[in-house]
Design a protein around this motif. Structure first.
Motif, mmCIF file in Angstrom:
data_model
loop_
_atom_site.group_PDB
_atom_site.id
_atom_site.type_symbol
_atom_site.label_atom_id
_atom_site.label_comp_id
_atom_site.label_asym_id
_atom_site.label_seq_id
_atom_site.Cartn_x
_atom_site.Cartn_y
_atom_site.Cartn_z
ATOM 1 N N ASP A 1 61.393 40.079 -3.952
ATOM 2 C CA ASP A 1 59.944 40.152 -3.687
ATOM 3 C C ASP A 1 59.327 41.297 -4.499
ATOM 4 O O ASP A 1 58.238 41.163 -5.068
ATOM 5 N N ASN A 2 60.023 42.422 -4.507
ATOM 6 C CA ASN A 2 59.517 43.596 -5.221
ATOM 7 C C ASN A 2 59.303 43.290 -6.708
ATOM 8 O O ASN A 2 58.315 43.714 -7.314
ATOM 9 N N PHE A 3 60.204 42.506 -7.273
ATOM 10 C CA PHE A 3 60.073 42.180 -8.705
ATOM 11 C C PHE A 3 59.065 41.059 -8.944
ATOM 12 O O PHE A 3 58.777 40.719 -10.083
ATOM 13 N N TYR B 1 51.986 45.296 -7.905
ATOM 14 C CA TYR B 1 51.022 46.006 -7.061
ATOM 15 C C TYR B 1 51.561 47.394 -6.683
ATOM 16 O O TYR B 1 50.804 48.329 -6.479
ATOM 17 N N HIS B 2 52.915 47.485 -6.581
ATOM 18 C CA HIS B 2 53.516 48.751 -6.139
ATOM 19 C C HIS B 2 53.693 49.763 -7.263
ATOM 20 O O HIS B 2 54.076 50.898 -7.012
ATOM 21 N N VAL B 3 53.440 49.354 -8.498
ATOM 22 C CA VAL B 3 53.808 50.218 -9.633
ATOM 23 C C VAL B 3 53.063 51.555 -9.585
ATOM 24 O O VAL B 3 53.655 52.621 -9.784
ATOM 25 N N LEU C 1 54.682 53.597 -6.521
ATOM 26 C CA LEU C 1 56.115 53.950 -6.582
ATOM 27 C C LEU C 1 56.547 54.469 -7.954
ATOM 28 O O LEU C 1 57.510 55.220 -8.057
ATOM 29 N N HIS C 2 55.904 54.024 -9.006
ATOM 30 C CA HIS C 2 56.366 54.380 -10.363
ATOM 31 C C HIS C 2 55.232 55.041 -11.159
ATOM 32 O O HIS C 2 54.838 54.558 -12.223
ATOM 33 N N LYS C 3 54.703 56.134 -10.622
ATOM 34 C CA LYS C 3 53.562 56.793 -11.292
ATOM 35 C C LYS C 3 53.866 57.135 -12.745
ATOM 36 O O LYS C 3 53.010 57.057 -13.624
ATOM 37 N N GLN D 1 63.535 54.052 -7.481
ATOM 38 C CA GLN D 1 62.237 54.148 -6.804
ATOM 39 C C GLN D 1 61.948 52.870 -6.022
ATOM 40 O O GLN D 1 61.461 52.907 -4.899
ATOM 41 N N ASP D 2 62.262 51.722 -6.613
ATOM 42 C CA ASP D 2 62.082 50.457 -5.899
ATOM 43 C C ASP D 2 62.929 50.432 -4.624
ATOM 44 O O ASP D 2 62.461 50.027 -3.559
ATOM 45 N N LEU D 3 64.179 50.863 -4.764
ATOM 46 C CA LEU D 3 65.094 50.795 -3.625
ATOM 47 C C LEU D 3 64.752 51.816 -2.546
ATOM 48 O O LEU D 3 65.198 51.690 -1.408
HETATM 49 FE FE LIG Z 1 59.071 48.531 -9.168
#
Ligand SMILES: [Fe+2]
Length: 438
Positions: A204-206, A210-212, A215-217, A394-396
């Motif tokens: 789902d994350n991949f 939207y989360h970038v 979570l991944h500034k 970061q995703d995990l």
């Molecule tokens: Fe990600």
């Protein structure tokens, strides 16, 4: 008959408008054993899976194994140079034949009663073959073969004898991926981490970016991460891709100076970051032009197949059921959550990173720093013991907490943004498989 262009065929492969039914994404999908077994019966045993790389099987007798849930598959290069796949089980009494991930053999020999199979799976020798009342098993009781094909330098298998060919199953995606010359890339990073979440939490994350920004500034220094500047393409065959602009800082570079790591990317292509002070938004096109100019002499023959955008941008594919391919001009990564053998609340998360060697390079830049430009050995560990790559870490970092939250009586369905449509679509394709609609 005129051949349609790849762009035209891509348009034709897209889902129609209003493609979502709105199937709820309920919590039990992530923790129920019953749902896990439905996935096994209708999904995993019917779809194509990557078992390894063609480079692992250079000569006759080279063998690799791959595990999917509690099933083990052997892939072997035969004397005729073709690659075949077999269930990793002796037809005598069910012993597992090959106990390691990679080996080289003359014959496949079971270590229990020494039944000996040829590289094409036929039983050549069975001790005391005259003692079998039903007749000698030799030439009769052969290893059980399954579908096996290669694409993109990868070996794929499928347990469904009636499955579409790999090429037909990938469809438009295969036509698009061909340009990258994946078969000329080397797997320099080969990691697997056991994570305490269902495989779909990661998939789902991949399926969304939207989360970038939260979570991944750090990615914002060189990737334009705003959804309005990102293209999302969802194909009818269950696969999808997301086109994200690279070498372009988010917001077109608010800082005056070009930041890391974009500055290093520029220097690698003989551009001076100082020349672009206050003009970071122009770096992307400048880098594309520079790669076009210098790439071929550096050995990047794939550039001739790639459009200008592909020279800097990230084309992120999610391939049904459980793979992400993030394609860049000179490298790509496979991110893949495999189902756990028995526990729906765990998965085995693979992170493979492939790099195209340029002339004379001995080091490859990976998500874990510089690694040797050579095929890596498999490193298997539990999530948290080592890094799986900084972006994947970061995703995990949210995956385990989300797994817990999905159990809550307070959760009944996701409330998704339009840019997350691929998440619901993916679950609907899973439902289609389970209901026998695909
Ligand atoms: Fe990600």
């Amino acid at each position: 008959m005129t051949q349609l262009s790849l762009v035209e065929r891509t348009k034709q492969a897209l889902v129609d408008e209003n493609f979502l039914r709105g199937d709820p994404i309920t919590g039990d999908r992530y923790y129920s054993k019953e749902f896990m077994e439905k996935e096994w019966e209708h999904l995993w045993t019917r779809t194509w899976h990557v078992g390894g790389t063609v480079a692992q099987l250079p000569e006759p007798g080279c063998v690799i194994t791959a595990e999917i849930r509690s099933e083990s598959i052997i892939m072997v290069r035969g004397d005729d140079m073709s690659i075949r796949a077999f269930y990793n089980v002796c037809q005598h009494r069910g012993n597992r034949m090959v106990q390691c991930e990679e080996t080289k053999v003359k014959r496949l020999v079971c270590n229990y009663h020494s039944w000996c199979y040829g590289l094409s799976g036929d039983l050549l020798i069975a001790k005391d073959s005259e003692d079998f009342p039903q007749g000698s098993p030799v030439g009769k009781v052969n290893l059980k073969e399954l579908r096996c094909e290669t694409f993109g330098g990868l070996v794929w298998f499928n347990m469904d004898p009636n499955a579409k060919s790999l090429r037909d199953s990938l469809g438009i995606v295969a036509d698009q991926l061909e340009a990258y010359e994946m078969d000329k890339m080397v797997r320099v990073m080969y990691l697997t981490g056991e994570v305490e979440c269902n495989w779909k939490v990661i998939q789902d994350n991949f399926n969304e970016a939207y989360h970038v920004q939260s979570l991944h500034k750090e990615l914002g220094t060189f990737i334009d991460d705003h959804y309005q500047n990102t293209a999302f393409e969802i194909f009818r065959n269950g696969h999808s891709r997301m086109l994200m602009k690279g070498a372009l800082p988010a917001g077109n570079g608010k800082s005056k100076k070009v930041q890391a790591p974009l500055d290093a990317m520029m220097r690698a292509w003989e551009l001076n970051p100082d020349d672009f002070e206050g003009r970071a938004g122009e770096v992307r096109v400048a880098l594309q032009q520079q790669k076009r100019k210098l790439g071929e002499a550096r050995g990047y023959s794939q550039y001739a197949n790639l459009n200008d955008d592909q020279l800097t941008d990230y084309y992120h594919y999610t391939l049904f059921p459980n793979m992400s391919f993030t394609m860049a001009a000179d490298s790509y990564q496979i991110l893949r959550p495999m189902p756990h053998p028995t526990d729906p609340e765990k998965c085995l998360f693979d992170h493979w990173y492939f790099v195209r060697p340029a002339h004379g390079e001995t080091k490859a830049a990976t998500p874990l720093g510089e690694w040797p430009m050579e095929a890596a050995k498999h490193d298997v560990f539990k999530h948290g013991e080592k890094s799986l790559g900084w972006v994947a870490d970061q995703d995990l970092s949210v995956a385990v907490a989300q797994q817990k939250g999905l159990h809550s009586r307070g959760y009944s369905d996701s409330y998704l943004a339009n840019q997350e449509s691929r998440v619901r679509r993916y679950h609907e394709v899973i439902n289609d498989y389970i209901a026998g609609r695909i």
